[in-house]
Design a protein around this motif. Structure first.
Motif, mmCIF file in Angstrom:
data_model
loop_
_atom_site.group_PDB
_atom_site.id
_atom_site.type_symbol
_atom_site.label_atom_id
_atom_site.label_comp_id
_atom_site.label_asym_id
_atom_site.label_seq_id
_atom_site.Cartn_x
_atom_site.Cartn_y
_atom_site.Cartn_z
ATOM 1 N N ASP A 146 33.155 -0.772 -8.324
ATOM 2 C CA ASP A 146 34.287 0.046 -8.764
ATOM 3 C C ASP A 146 35.460 0.002 -7.789
ATOM 4 N N THR A 147 35.430 -0.926 -6.843
ATOM 5 C CA THR A 147 36.527 -1.034 -5.888
ATOM 6 C C THR A 147 37.847 -1.300 -6.615
ATOM 7 N N ASP A 148 38.870 -0.555 -6.276
ATOM 8 C CA ASP A 148 40.181 -0.695 -6.909
ATOM 9 C C ASP A 148 40.826 -2.012 -6.484
ATOM 10 N N GLU A 149 41.166 -2.858 -7.439
ATOM 11 C CA GLU A 149 41.696 -4.186 -7.144
ATOM 12 C C GLU A 149 43.039 -4.123 -6.416
ATOM 13 N N ALA A 150 43.883 -3.211 -6.814
ATOM 14 C CA ALA A 150 45.198 -3.107 -6.177
ATOM 15 C C ALA A 150 45.062 -2.701 -4.713
ATOM 16 N N GLN A 151 44.174 -1.758 -4.446
ATOM 17 C CA GLN A 151 43.959 -1.327 -3.064
ATOM 18 C C GLN A 151 43.344 -2.453 -2.232
ATOM 19 N N GLU A 152 42.426 -3.203 -2.833
ATOM 20 C CA GLU A 152 41.832 -4.321 -2.104
ATOM 21 C C GLU A 152 42.877 -5.395 -1.827
ATOM 22 N N HIS A 153 43.728 -5.666 -2.788
ATOM 23 C CA HIS A 153 44.786 -6.662 -2.593
ATOM 24 C C HIS A 153 45.687 -6.251 -1.438
ATOM 25 N N ALA A 154 46.053 -4.985 -1.380
ATOM 26 C CA ALA A 154 46.901 -4.501 -0.286
ATOM 27 C C ALA A 154 46.175 -4.621 1.050
ATOM 28 N N PHE A 155 44.895 -4.348 1.061
ATOM 29 C CA PHE A 155 44.096 -4.484 2.286
ATOM 30 C C PHE A 155 44.096 -5.934 2.765
ATOM 31 N N LEU A 156 43.899 -6.858 1.851
ATOM 32 C CA LEU A 156 43.820 -8.271 2.216
ATOM 33 C C LEU A 156 45.175 -8.831 2.651
ATOM 34 N N GLU A 157 46.246 -8.236 2.199
ATOM 35 C CA GLU A 157 47.550 -8.647 2.702
ATOM 36 C C GLU A 157 47.699 -8.283 4.176
ATOM 37 N N ARG A 158 47.070 -7.193 4.591
ATOM 38 C CA ARG A 158 47.124 -6.783 5.997
ATOM 39 C C ARG A 158 46.107 -7.550 6.843
ATOM 40 N N TYR A 159 44.992 -7.948 6.204
ATOM 41 C CA TYR A 159 43.920 -8.649 6.929
ATOM 42 C C TYR A 159 43.554 -9.932 6.177
ATOM 43 N N PRO A 160 44.437 -10.924 6.181
ATOM 44 C CA PRO A 160 44.234 -12.119 5.355
ATOM 45 C C PRO A 160 43.114 -13.040 5.834
ATOM 46 N N HIS A 161 42.572 -12.807 7.017
ATOM 47 C CA HIS A 161 41.505 -13.668 7.523
ATOM 48 C C HIS A 161 40.129 -13.254 7.029
ATOM 49 N N VAL A 162 40.043 -12.232 6.184
ATOM 50 C CA VAL A 162 38.773 -11.879 5.549
ATOM 51 C C VAL A 162 38.915 -12.029 4.039
ATOM 52 N N PRO A 163 37.807 -12.336 3.329
ATOM 53 C CA PRO A 163 37.918 -12.607 1.896
ATOM 54 C C PRO A 163 37.844 -11.383 1.002
ATOM 55 N N THR A 164 37.180 -10.313 1.461
ATOM 56 C CA THR A 164 36.979 -9.134 0.625
ATOM 57 C C THR A 164 36.953 -7.893 1.503
ATOM 58 N N VAL A 165 37.215 -6.766 0.891
ATOM 59 C CA VAL A 165 37.088 -5.501 1.603
ATOM 60 C C VAL A 165 35.621 -5.188 1.868
ATOM 61 N N GLU A 166 34.737 -5.643 1.003
ATOM 62 C CA GLU A 166 33.292 -5.420 1.170
ATOM 63 C C GLU A 166 32.776 -6.040 2.460
ATOM 64 N N LEU A 167 33.314 -7.197 2.837
ATOM 65 C CA LEU A 167 32.843 -7.884 4.024
ATOM 66 C C LEU A 167 33.054 -7.032 5.271
ATOM 67 N N VAL A 168 34.162 -6.318 5.323
ATOM 68 C CA VAL A 168 34.476 -5.491 6.492
ATOM 69 C C VAL A 168 33.706 -4.175 6.455
ATOM 70 N N SER A 169 33.577 -3.593 5.277
ATOM 71 C CA SER A 169 32.903 -2.309 5.161
ATOM 72 C C SER A 169 31.385 -2.434 5.236
ATOM 73 N N ARG A 170 30.837 -3.536 4.683
ATOM 74 C CA ARG A 170 29.375 -3.620 4.553
ATOM 75 C C ARG A 170 28.790 -4.908 5.104
ATOM 76 N N ASP A 171 29.214 -6.066 4.588
ATOM 77 C CA ASP A 171 28.509 -7.313 4.870
ATOM 78 C C ASP A 171 28.469 -7.659 6.354
ATOM 79 N N PHE A 172 29.614 -7.556 7.037
ATOM 80 C CA PHE A 172 29.688 -7.831 8.476
ATOM 81 C C PHE A 172 30.037 -6.540 9.224
ATOM 82 N N GLY A 173 29.475 -5.455 8.746
ATOM 83 C CA GLY A 173 29.908 -4.131 9.170
ATOM 84 C C GLY A 173 29.521 -3.705 10.560
ATOM 85 N N ASN A 174 28.703 -4.494 11.277
ATOM 86 C CA ASN A 174 28.287 -4.112 12.632
ATOM 87 C C ASN A 174 28.971 -4.944 13.714
ATOM 88 N N PHE A 175 30.065 -5.608 13.369
ATOM 89 C CA PHE A 175 30.718 -6.509 14.322
ATOM 90 C C PHE A 175 31.191 -5.795 15.584
#
Length: 384
Positions: A146-175
């Motif tokens: 249910d992640t909002d696409e517009a919010q994710e797009h805005a996030f990725l504009e600020r952090y273009p070196h990651v592919p998804t918001v999920e990667l930062v919140s969950r997948d690689f979340g212990n970096f």
């Protein structure tokens, strides 16, 4: 329950992780390693990982592997748990890597997974401060499907070196930056490897390779059943990439490309999983990729892999059946038919290809149910 052996190992790990990145070279003169086992993705608390080793009689009273033991860790040493566990998990992961690296290089074989390479891939541009800021934003945006696409797009504009918001919140979340320092050291020291040849036709690596993958690194089809040849080619490709790497994102040409907002999710041999799904058939035809057709596995080669648990494997292969946590599983193909079952495979011939899956869900499975793979018997390792 923590035995004195486990507690000694925990103390060793804490001490190793507190210092600068370090890894032991191979032991000289060589020590016979008469008990060789592979362990699936160690994405679980260090105490649980050590308890599994202890149950199989692999730990000594001094908190290190017994001298005659060789342990092959199939990769993905970071990232698990919920948001409330992040600090503890980050500490546990680093201690695990430091404990493994403190063993001689010929005794503890450390293989790279996508989560390990993510430290020098998708996470390469972050500091601890910028990651904390990004993760706080990602936690507000990420809501599963249910992640909002517009919010994710805005996030990725600020952090273009990651592919998804999920990667930062969950997948690689212990970096953490110190994890990246350790991974970088292990890569530079040729301690973090792509593959390990455990026998003439027995290869251990994170996620498996196909004939097309091996062709990309110069392994002729007639040599693709020879594990030492395959391991040398894969490790050689990594070493060449690391030698040319001057910092930033590590790319292994033809084998591994980290994800980004521009290119979407990462692709390559550390991400890919076998799939017979008609909907994903097109994805299996390209390299590098995230899916492969298991009928394209190199015949005559048994590959011991992690990366995919029983439930996910069954989904991708479109196979019903009981999901079992902790158990070894295997896939067998002759290039036309594919079978999948719990347990280790029987001896196979030159016209067959095998995947042995070792990722039993270490965090979810009971310690007493978690199986290791005996590389010499080619069967589940008996408890010690």
């Amino acid at each position: 329950m923590t035995s004195p052996r486990i507690q000694a190992a925990l103390d060793n790990a804490a001490r190793c992780a507190a210092g600068a990145p370090h890894s032991e070279p191979a032991q000289t003169p060589p020590v016979p390693r008469t008990r060789r086992v592979a362990i699936g993705d160690p994405q679980a608390d260090l105490g649980r990982f050590l308890a599994i080793l202890d149950r199989h009689g692999l730990l000594g009273a001094n908190g290190w592997l017994l001298p005659h033991v060789q342990l092959v860790s199939v990769g993905d040493h970071f990232d698990w748990g919920g948001r409330e566990e992040r600090e503890a998990v980050a500490r546990s992961c680093l201690r695990l890597v430091a404990w493994l690296a403190a063993h001689p290089a010929d005794q503890a074989i450390i293989l790279a997974g996508n989560h390990d390479l993510g430290r020098v891939g998708e996470m390469a541009e972050f500091t601890d401060a910028t990651f904390a800021q990004a993760q706080a934003e990602a936690d507000r945006v990420y809501s599963g499907d249910d992640t909002d696409e517009a919010q994710e797009h805005a996030f990725l504009e600020r952090y273009p070196h990651v592919p998804t918001v999920e990667l930062v919140s969950r997948d690689f979340g212990n970096f953490r930056e110190e994890q990246r320092a350790w991974v970088t050291h292990l890569l530079r020291q040729r301690r973090l490897r792509v593959a390990y040849a455990a026998g003439p036709s027995l290869l251990v690596l994170h996620a498996g390779v196909t004939r097309e993958d091996l062709r990309e690194v110069g392994v002729a089809e007639g040599s693709q059943g020879d594990a030492p040849t395959v391991a040398a080619a894969l490790n050689g490709a990594l070493d060449a990439a690391v030698e040319a790497w001057k910092g930033g994102r590590l790319v292994i040409p033809k084998l591994h490309h980290p994800g980004s907002a521009a290119s979407s999710e990462g692709v390559g041999i550390f991400y890919q999983r076998p799939s017979l799904s008609p909907e994903e058939a097109e994805l299996t035809r390209r390299t590098p990729r995230r899916r492969f057709d298991p009928r394209r596995l190199p015949l005559g080669l048994t590959q011991v892999v992690g990366h995919t648990k029983d439930k996910r494997t069954r989904q991708l292969l479109r196979l019903p059946g009981e999901v079992r946590e902790g158990m070894l599983r295997h896939l067998l193909t002759d290039g036309a038919q594919v079978s999948y079952a719990h347990g280790a495979p029987a001896r196979t011939g030159p016209g067959e290809a095998v995947l042995v899956f070792t990722d039993g869900g270490m965090r979810e499975a009971p310690v007493e149910a978690y199986e290791l793979f005996d590389l010499d018997a080619r069967a589940a390792a008996p408890p010690g």
